[in-house]
Scaffold this motif. Structure first.
Motif, mmCIF file in Angstrom:
data_model
loop_
_atom_site.group_PDB
_atom_site.id
_atom_site.type_symbol
_atom_site.label_atom_id
_atom_site.label_comp_id
_atom_site.label_asym_id
_atom_site.label_seq_id
_atom_site.Cartn_x
_atom_site.Cartn_y
_atom_site.Cartn_z
ATOM 1 N N ALA A 157 -2.302 -1.052 0.124
ATOM 2 C CA ALA A 157 -1.346 -1.014 1.403
ATOM 3 C C ALA A 157 -0.181 -0.485 0.941
ATOM 4 N N HIS A 158 0.658 -1.103 -0.028
ATOM 5 C CA HIS A 158 1.939 -0.791 -0.683
ATOM 6 C C HIS A 158 1.785 0.452 -1.195
ATOM 7 N N ILE A 159 0.691 0.878 -1.987
ATOM 8 C CA ILE A 159 0.558 2.188 -2.542
ATOM 9 C C ILE A 159 0.591 3.301 -1.519
ATOM 10 N N THR A 160 -0.378 3.089 -0.509
ATOM 11 C CA THR A 160 -0.469 4.095 0.426
ATOM 12 C C THR A 160 0.835 4.091 1.279
ATOM 13 N N LEU A 219 4.344 1.073 -10.092
ATOM 14 C CA LEU A 219 4.605 -0.387 -10.387
ATOM 15 C C LEU A 219 5.275 -1.188 -9.457
ATOM 16 N N GLU A 220 6.129 -0.543 -8.910
ATOM 17 C CA GLU A 220 6.888 -1.320 -7.748
ATOM 18 C C GLU A 220 6.087 -1.886 -6.760
ATOM 19 N N SER A 221 5.150 -0.847 -6.190
ATOM 20 C CA SER A 221 4.037 -1.121 -5.272
ATOM 21 C C SER A 221 3.081 -2.306 -5.696
ATOM 22 N N THR A 222 2.858 -2.285 -6.657
ATOM 23 C CA THR A 222 1.970 -3.583 -7.505
ATOM 24 C C THR A 222 2.742 -4.719 -7.508
ATOM 25 N N SER A 223 3.873 -4.581 -7.796
ATOM 26 C CA SER A 223 4.615 -5.770 -7.931
ATOM 27 C C SER A 223 5.067 -6.369 -6.651
ATOM 28 N N LEU A 224 5.088 -5.646 -5.742
ATOM 29 C CA LEU A 224 5.277 -6.022 -4.260
ATOM 30 C C LEU A 224 3.883 -6.912 -3.671
ATOM 31 N N ALA A 225 2.757 -6.443 -4.404
ATOM 32 C CA ALA A 225 1.372 -6.888 -3.753
ATOM 33 C C ALA A 225 1.359 -8.232 -4.575
ATOM 34 N N PHE A 226 1.995 -8.480 -5.852
ATOM 35 C CA PHE A 226 1.936 -9.761 -6.703
ATOM 36 C C PHE A 226 2.707 -10.879 -5.881
#
Length: 495
Positions: free
Chosen positions: A431-434, A443-450
């Motif tokens: 969702a964040h990457i999209t 990387l920022e999108s992935t860290s938001l998911a974490f």
């Protein structure tokens, strides 16, 4: 029958721990190997994803499958030892675990690795309860505390050593060695065990609940699959299939267990409201803790580009704080009971998870290590008091049947936590990457998911804090009745 007089007692040789050191060593080696494998894979997950070119949702089943297999065989430990003898079953399970380890190292596909991890779990699930039961019976009553305390060493050391050992092996060799290292350890445990473990008397074998034994793994594995898929889409065919098949098998399992005279798991104990409250609280704390613990090495290696060894060392504060606060909570439990310790421990865990939910790509590493230390502190304060409270709150006549239920259910809940939170993380990452689009920082999108995943875990921990306020001290029966019905402490130790 005449009772021994003082002079006869005096003439008996005094028990020394040295006299059971060799069998104790065999059990400790076996337990250490199994418990290590519950933590070493966490650090290896990113490497396994890369090596097999597979998704996190697939690779997490190397952990979920292992914990489900552990839960499936724990209730069988007592029956197997009564039927075939403790020494024989202990050695067979060590051999099976060692064989599973070697096969894991040789796996060519993620599906093979998951299958061989299940084989490992089938072998590993009985090692601790059977090994501890053997040592418990060999030690005299007045020395059992000291002897069982020695068996607690691998329980505390293995979770601390596991991530660091795993990181070192992956960094200097490859992920295969986190499994291959079990070969020499397993052979040593087999050699020492064959030579020094005593042959204990077999007990009368109770009837085996075969229908329950078939239904339980179907119910728990399909529900875990459904929860894992639900993290992405709760209305998908795969999610609904898992939940419907698993739910139906679970309902049938509950009916079968309640009708059985000698059930696989003693579910009648849930009629006690004290027991039900305390075990649900224990499950909530496990979901908040163990699901999120898997996320830390993933964040460090995928977002921060840490090596596996650096990742393992970063988690050290959690293990150290857990070891410091566990004995403290043991002493405080006798004075205060479980409620204040559970409230304090889960409150600390909630704050730690909330702090972790604020992580980004450039978060100072100390701001990761401090919450990890707090999680270890919360775990040390709450886990032992909660587990003890669960046993104390069970009806006395059922208490010896409760230990397989609590051990097995803990493994099932852990597998649900890992499956559910990894599924949720995967969906949030997508969702964040999209949302960020083609020019966004991945990387920022992935860290938001974490961060989202840790926030969900914090919410679960808050539910635990609220539930802990209604814990009450169970009414204790007289000492004679407690002694007569007390569970074998050897069966109380989970993984």
């Amino acid at each position: 029958m005449s009772t021994p007089n003082a002079s006869q007692l005096a003439s008996e040789p005094e028990f020394s721990i040295k006299s059971i050191l060799a069998p104790l060593l065999a059990v400790i080696i076996g337990m250490m190997m199994v418990i290590l494998d519950s933590t070493v894979v966490n650090v290896a997950v990113p490497n396994l994803q890369h090596y097999f070119d597979s998704s996190l949702k697939t690779i997490q089943w190397t952990i979920t499958g292992y914990t489900l297999a552990l839960s499936a065989v724990i209730p069988l430990a007592g029956w197997m030892t009564d039927k075939f003898g403790a020494k024989r079953i202990f050695l067979i399970t060590i051999a099976l675990f060692t064989l599973g380890s070697v096969l894991c190292a040789l796996a060519q596909t993620p599906e093979q690795l998951i299958l061989f991890r299940v084989l490992q779990g089938i072998g590993g699930g009985m090692v601790s309860p059977i090994g501890m039961a053997m040592i418990f019976k060999m030690a005299p009553a007045n020395k059992r505390g000291a002897v069982m305390g020695m068996l607690g060493i691998p329980m505390l050391l293995a979770p601390a050593i596991g991530p660091i050992l795993s990181g070192w092996l992956i960094g200097f060799a490859s992920w295969h060695w986190i499994f291959l290292i079990n070969l020499p350890i397993g052979i040593a445990a087999l050699f020492v065990g064959m030579k020094y473990l005593p042959k204990l008397e077999r007990q009368k074998t109770p009837a085996l609940d075969i229908i329950g034994m078939i239904l339980a793994p179907i119910a728990f594995s399909m529900l875990a699959f459904g929860v894992s898929e639900g993290g992405t889409d709760w209305s998908s065919a795969r999610t609904l299939t898992g939940l419907i098949v698993g739910g139906s098998a679970l309902i049938l399992f509950i009916i079968v267990e309640l009708l059985q005279k000698q059930p696989l798991l003693e579910l009648r104990v849930f009629r006690s409201s004290d027991f039900t409250r305390s075990i649900i609280l224990s499950w909530i704390s496990q979901i908040a803790l163990f699901g999120s613990i898997l996320m830390i090495p993933l964040y460090l290696q995928t977002v921060r580009d840490f090596t596996p060894l650096e990742s393992g060392l970063t988690t050290l504060p959690m293990a150290i704080c857990s070891m410091i606060f566990m004995p403290i909570s043991g002493r405080l439990f006798d004075k205060w009971g479980a409620r204040p310790l559970a409230m304090a421990g889960l409150s600390v865990i909630t704050i730690a998870l909330f702090l972790l939910s604020r992580i980004h790509v450039d978060t100072a590493i100390v701001m990761v290590m401090i919450p990890l230390g707090m999680m270890g502190m919360g775990m040390g304060l709450s886990m032992m008091p909660l587990n003890t409270h669960v046993l104390n709150s069970a009806p006395r006549r059922l208490v010896s049947r409760v230990t397989p239920l609590t051990s097995a259910s803990q493994q099932v809940v852990t597998s649900f936590a890992i499956a559910g939170l990894t599924g949720y993380f995967s969906s949030q990452a997508t969702a964040h990457i999209t949302e960020a689009g083609a020019g966004g920082n991945m990387l920022e999108s992935t860290s938001l998911a974490f961060g989202d995943t840790f926030l969900l875990a914090a919410g679960i921990a808050i539910a635990g804090v609220l539930l802990s306020t209604i814990l009450r001290k169970p009414k204790l029966k007289d000492d004679h009745e407690q002694e007569e019905d007390a569970p074998d402490p050897a069966m109380m130790m989970g993984h």
